[in-house]
Motif scaffolding. Structure first.
Motif, PDB file in Angstrom:
ATOM      1  N   ILE A 198     -67.019  -7.323  99.994  1.00 40.58           N
ATOM      2  CA  ILE A 198     -65.601  -7.246  99.652  1.00 40.58           C
ATOM      3  C   ILE A 198     -64.970  -5.959 100.162  1.00 40.58           C
ATOM      4  CG2 ILE A 198     -66.093  -6.277  97.382  1.00 40.58           C
ATOM      5  CD1 ILE A 198     -63.191  -8.647  98.300  1.00 40.58           C
ATOM      6  N   GLY A 199     -65.728  -4.851 100.187  1.00 40.77           N
ATOM      7  CA  GLY A 199     -65.165  -3.591 100.685  1.00 40.77           C
ATOM      8  C   GLY A 199     -64.767  -3.686 102.139  1.00 40.77           C
ATOM      9  N   ARG A 200     -65.615  -4.288 102.951  1.00 39.79           N
ATOM     10  CA  ARG A 200     -65.302  -4.436 104.368  1.00 39.79           C
ATOM     11  C   ARG A 200     -64.098  -5.362 104.573  1.00 39.79           C
ATOM     12  NH1 ARG A 200     -71.316  -5.570 106.938  1.00 39.79           N
ATOM     13  NH2 ARG A 200     -72.493  -4.465 105.349  1.00 39.79           N
ATOM     14  N   ALA A 201     -64.064  -6.452 103.807  1.00 42.50           N
ATOM     15  CA  ALA A 201     -62.946  -7.391 103.937  1.00 42.50           C
ATOM     16  C   ALA A 201     -61.618  -6.701 103.614  1.00 42.50           C
ATOM     17  CB  ALA A 201     -63.161  -8.585 103.017  1.00 42.50           C
ATOM     18  N   LEU A 202     -61.590  -5.943 102.520  1.00 45.57           N
ATOM     19  CA  LEU A 202     -60.342  -5.286 102.119  1.00 45.57           C
ATOM     20  C   LEU A 202     -59.954  -4.193 103.103  1.00 45.57           C
ATOM     21  CD1 LEU A 202     -60.863  -5.080  98.254  1.00 45.57           C
ATOM     22  CD2 LEU A 202     -59.393  -6.645  99.538  1.00 45.57           C
ATOM     23  N   LEU A 203     -60.927  -3.483 103.652  1.00 40.98           N
ATOM     24  CA  LEU A 203     -60.620  -2.469 104.660  1.00 40.98           C
ATOM     25  C   LEU A 203     -59.937  -3.103 105.862  1.00 40.98           C
ATOM     26  CD1 LEU A 203     -61.102   0.614 105.095  1.00 40.98           C
ATOM     27  CD2 LEU A 203     -63.099  -0.015 106.444  1.00 40.98           C
ATOM     28  N   SER A 204     -60.422  -4.283 106.271  1.00 39.24           N
ATOM     29  CA  SER A 204     -59.790  -4.952 107.418  1.00 39.24           C
ATOM     30  C   SER A 204     -58.387  -5.431 107.079  1.00 39.24           C
ATOM     31  CB  SER A 204     -60.658  -6.132 107.877  1.00 39.24           C
ATOM     32  OG  SER A 204     -60.577  -7.241 107.007  1.00 39.24           O
ATOM     33  N   ALA A 205     -58.136  -5.771 105.807  1.00 38.50           N
ATOM     34  CA  ALA A 205     -56.786  -6.173 105.396  1.00 38.50           C
ATOM     35  C   ALA A 205     -55.849  -4.970 105.340  1.00 38.50           C
ATOM     36  CB  ALA A 205     -56.842  -6.862 104.035  1.00 38.50           C
ATOM     37  N   GLN A 206     -56.358  -3.849 104.854  1.00 36.84           N
ATOM     38  CA  GLN A 206     -55.517  -2.651 104.727  1.00 36.84           C
ATOM     39  C   GLN A 206     -55.043  -2.131 106.077  1.00 36.84           C
ATOM     40  OE1 GLN A 206     -58.538  -0.529 102.176  1.00 36.84           O
ATOM     41  NE2 GLN A 206     -56.670   0.303 101.269  1.00 36.84           N
TER      42      GLN A 206
ATOM     43  N   LEU B 263     -64.614  -1.737  92.502  1.00 34.18           N
ATOM     44  CA  LEU B 263     -64.535  -1.633  93.956  1.00 34.18           C
ATOM     45  C   LEU B 263     -63.089  -1.659  94.425  1.00 34.18           C
ATOM     46  CD1 LEU B 263     -67.417  -4.115  94.880  1.00 34.18           C
ATOM     47  CD2 LEU B 263     -67.524  -1.623  94.794  1.00 34.18           C
ATOM     48  N   VAL B 264     -62.283  -2.504  93.817  1.00 32.32           N
ATOM     49  CA  VAL B 264     -60.871  -2.602  94.201  1.00 32.32           C
ATOM     50  C   VAL B 264     -60.104  -1.371  93.731  1.00 32.32           C
ATOM     51  CG1 VAL B 264     -58.764  -3.969  93.988  1.00 32.32           C
ATOM     52  CG2 VAL B 264     -60.993  -5.125  94.161  1.00 32.32           C
ATOM     53  N   ALA B 265     -60.389  -0.908  92.524  1.00 40.20           N
ATOM     54  CA  ALA B 265     -59.668   0.249  91.978  1.00 40.20           C
ATOM     55  C   ALA B 265     -59.902   1.489  92.821  1.00 40.20           C
ATOM     56  CB  ALA B 265     -60.105   0.494  90.539  1.00 40.20           C
ATOM     57  N   ARG B 266     -61.090   1.599  93.436  1.00 44.81           N
ATOM     58  CA  ARG B 266     -61.412   2.771  94.243  1.00 44.81           C
ATOM     59  C   ARG B 266     -60.523   2.899  95.469  1.00 44.81           C
ATOM     60  NH1 ARG B 266     -67.375   2.402  94.131  1.00 44.81           N
ATOM     61  NH2 ARG B 266     -67.240   1.425  96.162  1.00 44.81           N
ATOM     62  N   LEU B 267     -59.903   1.815  95.888  1.00 43.61           N
ATOM     63  CA  LEU B 267     -59.085   1.860  97.107  1.00 43.61           C
ATOM     64  C   LEU B 267     -57.857   2.740  96.927  1.00 43.61           C
ATOM     65  CD1 LEU B 267     -59.194  -1.913  98.138  1.00 43.61           C
ATOM     66  CD2 LEU B 267     -60.530  -0.037  99.091  1.00 43.61           C
ATOM     67  N   GLY B 268     -57.286   2.746  95.727  1.00 41.22           N
ATOM     68  CA  GLY B 268     -56.098   3.564  95.486  1.00 41.22           C
ATOM     69  C   GLY B 268     -54.928   3.195  96.366  1.00 41.22           C
ATOM     70  N   ASP B 269     -54.786   1.911  96.689  1.00 39.85           N
ATOM     71  CA  ASP B 269     -53.733   1.448  97.591  1.00 39.85           C
ATOM     72  C   ASP B 269     -52.719   0.652  96.783  1.00 39.85           C
ATOM     73  OD1 ASP B 269     -52.158   0.193  99.516  1.00 39.85           O
ATOM     74  OD2 ASP B 269     -53.817  -0.072 100.921  1.00 39.85           O
ATOM     75  N   PRO B 270     -51.459   1.122  96.705  1.00 39.40           N
ATOM     76  CA  PRO B 270     -50.467   0.408  95.881  1.00 39.40           C
ATOM     77  C   PRO B 270     -50.158  -0.997  96.383  1.00 39.40           C
ATOM     78  CG  PRO B 270     -49.416   2.106  97.226  1.00 39.40           C
ATOM     79  CD  PRO B 270     -50.893   2.316  97.366  1.00 39.40           C
ATOM     80  N   ARG B 271     -50.538  -1.304  97.602  1.00 43.07           N
ATOM     81  CA  ARG B 271     -50.292  -2.657  98.129  1.00 43.07           C
ATOM     82  C   ARG B 271     -51.301  -3.669  97.598  1.00 43.07           C
ATOM     83  NH1 ARG B 271     -50.828  -1.732 104.329  1.00 43.07           N
ATOM     84  NH2 ARG B 271     -52.694  -0.690 103.495  1.00 43.07           N
ATOM     85  N   VAL B 272     -52.371  -3.175  96.970  1.00 40.41           N
ATOM     86  CA  VAL B 272     -53.445  -4.052  96.504  1.00 40.41           C
ATOM     87  C   VAL B 272     -53.240  -4.372  95.024  1.00 40.41           C
ATOM     88  CG1 VAL B 272     -55.932  -4.309  96.194  1.00 40.41           C
ATOM     89  CG2 VAL B 272     -55.039  -3.077  98.189  1.00 40.41           C
ATOM     90  N   ARG B 273     -53.249  -5.676  94.708  1.00 43.63           N
ATOM     91  CA  ARG B 273     -53.148  -6.118  93.313  1.00 43.63           C
ATOM     92  C   ARG B 273     -54.421  -6.874  92.949  1.00 43.63           C
ATOM     93  NH1 ARG B 273     -48.381  -9.535  91.754  1.00 43.63           N
ATOM     94  NH2 ARG B 273     -48.202 -10.292  93.896  1.00 43.63           N
ATOM     95  N   TYR B 274     -54.940  -6.583  91.778  1.00 44.09           N
ATOM     96  CA  TYR B 274     -56.213  -7.157  91.326  1.00 44.09           C
ATOM     97  C   TYR B 274     -55.973  -8.164  90.204  1.00 44.09           C
ATOM     98  CZ  TYR B 274     -60.677  -7.439  88.823  1.00 44.09           C
ATOM     99  OH  TYR B 274     -61.792  -7.885  88.173  1.00 44.09           O
ATOM    100  N   PHE B 275     -56.663  -9.310  90.294  1.00 41.91           N
ATOM    101  CA  PHE B 275     -56.589 -10.330  89.253  1.00 41.91           C
ATOM    102  C   PHE B 275     -58.018 -10.767  88.906  1.00 41.91           C
ATOM    103  CE2 PHE B 275     -52.822 -10.587  91.847  1.00 41.91           C
ATOM    104  CZ  PHE B 275     -51.777 -10.715  90.946  1.00 41.91           C
ATOM    105  N   HIS B 276     -58.372 -10.663  87.624  1.00 42.22           N
ATOM    106  CA  HIS B 276     -59.669 -11.210  87.218  1.00 42.22           C
ATOM    107  C   HIS B 276     -59.451 -12.636  86.718  1.00 42.22           C
ATOM    108  CE1 HIS B 276     -63.075 -11.799  84.227  1.00 42.22           C
ATOM    109  NE2 HIS B 276     -63.589 -11.913  85.441  1.00 42.22           N
ATOM    110  N   HIS B 277     -59.977 -13.600  87.474  1.00 40.65           N
ATOM    111  CA  HIS B 277     -59.834 -14.999  87.105  1.00 40.65           C
ATOM    112  C   HIS B 277     -61.090 -15.523  86.423  1.00 40.65           C
ATOM    113  CE1 HIS B 277     -56.652 -15.200  90.503  1.00 40.65           C
ATOM    114  NE2 HIS B 277     -56.077 -14.973  89.332  1.00 40.65           N
TER     115      HIS B 277
END
Length: 584
Positions: free
Chosen positions: A16-24, A47-61
């Motif tokens: 997931i870290g690599r995927a999000l890096l490519s999206a950012q 893992l998502v919280a560590r990004l510190g990117d305001p464009r990223v929104r997290y949802f636990h489903h």
């Protein structure tokens, strides 16, 4: 409100870290990134919280159901355009920009897609599907072509969700993952393609701009709880399109033969597939309009869907089961190869102005630490520009630089680019460096930042004319060219001015080497892999010279953390190999 919503349904922390890096790091910055965590215990949240990117929104489903997870993200998206990114796939930096541009050029279309390559757990390319269109080309794929090549051929040549984008102005939620009001368990992507092509043709964008990760090792594909759905859902499409007259009766016999080959491999393990196999003669013996609603087919379908639902439920109750990406196509019959469709209407108005710039870097860091722990990564994060370069990163690397660089040249055969081979301890401090790269390649075939205008026998490095057991002797200043900063950051501790830049050279420093991939491939230039690190740049320059290409320096501001490790035992061993190779 963001223009594009990148939806990342995920249930595994490994990639997931690599995927999000490519999206950012998309070149189109007007995006939001929605992460749907489908783990039962919110394992992805740290893992998502560590990004510190305001464009990223997290949802636990926590549904433990890929389709429900993806639908929930869809409902939360704000962008006009939706780009999926399954949580273990990767996007090339220009993926989103290219797809948005394609949909804006064809505002009547609901979906655009580009090619993708298949990669393993180490991000190495393991398969390159047939290229639908060349880089820079754009085409239209109508529904008739989809039915002929995809449905009749049981061949999903478009790919998975990670290489498509939809325009929500033309898409209803019911168009996604469903076929004729039936929620699909496996081939939801194929259903989406068929549904959205009813309005207008889909837009094809040339080139490979994403990477789809495949399971590692010898995986028992049949063990997936929804595997059989990836087989019989093809028959659902065949019968549905035949019933409407879209799939001609003349091709049903050949399609039935393909289904028979597909089913025969798995009927012994799956009772539901054995039932479909036994009823296949109905495809050619019954009237086409009755095929989708036939009593026996409906009974077999109900039995099969119940069997898959029970397996999925058991998998959720028991040990975690790694399932395939939502909507991924089942494997074709053994020995069959997916092929590109025969005809795509090309859009001649779409041309590529120049090859993209692609940084090629090997690092010992993991990808997640690259942007924070390396000089190159930190400088790229600081130099955010409207048009960002592509990054081909070889993380956790232990191979020699020539091996890595040759791999990048090989990948560029089907995806051309201006290749910038650069060390990870180099900070780029020039706001206009990408413009300077284009200017430099207008003058030279291969470009460096520092070099020597001559080459002498037994020369040990680009800047030195000779070496003894105890001393390296600098060459005369009149022959040296270029400028490089040295230190741990910017402003740097000192600047090495070797001589005027923009002049033709015989040797270049390997801290950064720039060339158009097409030029290297055309000339047959490669790095010699016997030189792991030391003297690989000297040898490369010799090969460039032997092929008749022009080399030169160009002024690009960088800071290099290392001054080189000349004279070590490893360096001397490489120097001896270099001298033997050239008879010196």
């Amino acid at each position: 409100m963001a223009t594009v919503s990148i939806l990342v349904p995920a249930s595994d922390a490994q990639f997931i870290g690599r995927a999000l890096l490519s999206a950012q790091h998309q070149t189109l910055d007007d995006i939001e990134i929605l992460v749907g965590d489908d783990t039962p215990n919110a394992a992805l949240e740290p893992l998502v919280a560590r990004l510190g990117d305001p464009r990223v929104r997290y949802f636990h489903h926590g549904f433990q159901n890929e389709r429900r997870n993806a639908r929930a993200l869809w409902a939360s998206a704000n962008g006009r355009y939706v780009k999926w990114l399954v949580g273990d796939d990767l996007l090339m930096p220009t993926s989103v920009e290219r797809l948005v541009d394609a949909l804006r050029q064809h505002p009547e279309s609901a979906l655009a897609f580009h090619g993708r390559v298949l990669i393993d757990a180490d991000d190495s390319v393991i398969h390159t599907p047939p290229l639908l269109l060349k880089v820079g080309e754009r085409g239209l794929v109508d529904r008739e072509l989809l039915i002929k090549e995809m449905v009749a051929g049981l061949n999903n040549f478009l790919g998975e969700l990670s290489n498509v984008m939809v325009d929500r102005m033309h898409v209803d939620e019911a168009d996604v993952f469903s076929y004729r009001s039936m929620e699909l368990d496996y081939l939801g992507d194929v259903a989406t393609f068929l549904n959205l092509s009813r309005r207008e043709p889909l837009v094809a964008v040339g080139g490979y701009w994403s990477m789809s990760r495949q399971p590692a090792g010898q995986v028992d594909l049949e063990a997936r709880p929804d595997f059989s759905a990836g087989l019989y859902e093809w028959e659902v499409f065949v019968r549905g399109e035949a019933a409407t007259g879209a799939l001609p009766a003349s091709v049903l016999a050949e399609t039935a033969r393909r289904l028979e080959q597909l089913y025969a491999q798995h009927a012994g393990r799956f009772p539901e597939i054995a039932r479909f196999l036994a009823n296949l003669p109905e495809l050619t013996s019954s009237p086409a309009q009755s095929l989708f609603d036939g009593q026996r087919f409906r009974s077999d379908l109900s039995y099969a869907r119940s069997a898959v639902a029970e397996r999925l439920s058991s998998a959720v109750r028991g040990a975690p089961v790694r399932r395939e990406k939502p909507g991924a196509a089942a494997l074709p019959a053994e020995g069959a190869k997916a092929a590109a469709p025969a005809v795509v209407r090309r859009d001649a108005t779409a041309t590529l102005q120049h090859h993209p710039i692609r940084l090629v870097c090997a690092t010992r860091c993991a990808q997640e630490q690259f942007l924070t722990d390396t000089a190159l990564g930190r400088s790229l994060a600081a130099l955010r520009t409207p048009t960002m370069p592509e990054l081909l990163l070889f993380e956790k690397n232990s191979a020699g630089l020539p091996t890595v660089y040759n791999s990048a040249i090989g990948q560029a055969a089907s995806n051309p680019a201006i290749l910038v081979f650069v060390h990870d301890d180099v900070s780029i401090t020039d706001y206009f460096w990408m413009d300077r790269v284009h200017d430099a390649l207008a003058q030279f075939d291969v470009v460096g930042l520092a070099g020597n205008r001559r080459r002498v026998p037994q020369q040990p490095a680009w800047a030195f004319a000779s070496v003894t057991a105890t001393e390296f002797k600098w060459d005369a200043p009149a022959f040296l060219s270029g400028t490089v900063g040295h230190g741990r950051g910017f402003p740097c501790e000192n600047v090495s001015y070797f001589g005027p830049a923009g002049v033709e050279c015989k040797l270049l420093d390997g801290l950064m080497l720039i060339a158009d991939s097409a030029r290297l491939l055309e000339a047959g230039v490669r790095f010699d892999e016997q030189f792991q690190f030391d003297l690989y740049d000297m040898d490369f320059c010799r090969q460039v010279e032997l092929k008749g290409l022009r080399m030169g320096t160009w002024p690009i501001s960088v800071v290099h953390q290392s001054g080189g490790k000349f004279g070590t035992p490893g360096w001397r061993a490489s120097y001896e190999r270099y001298l033997r190779k050239y008879g010196e």
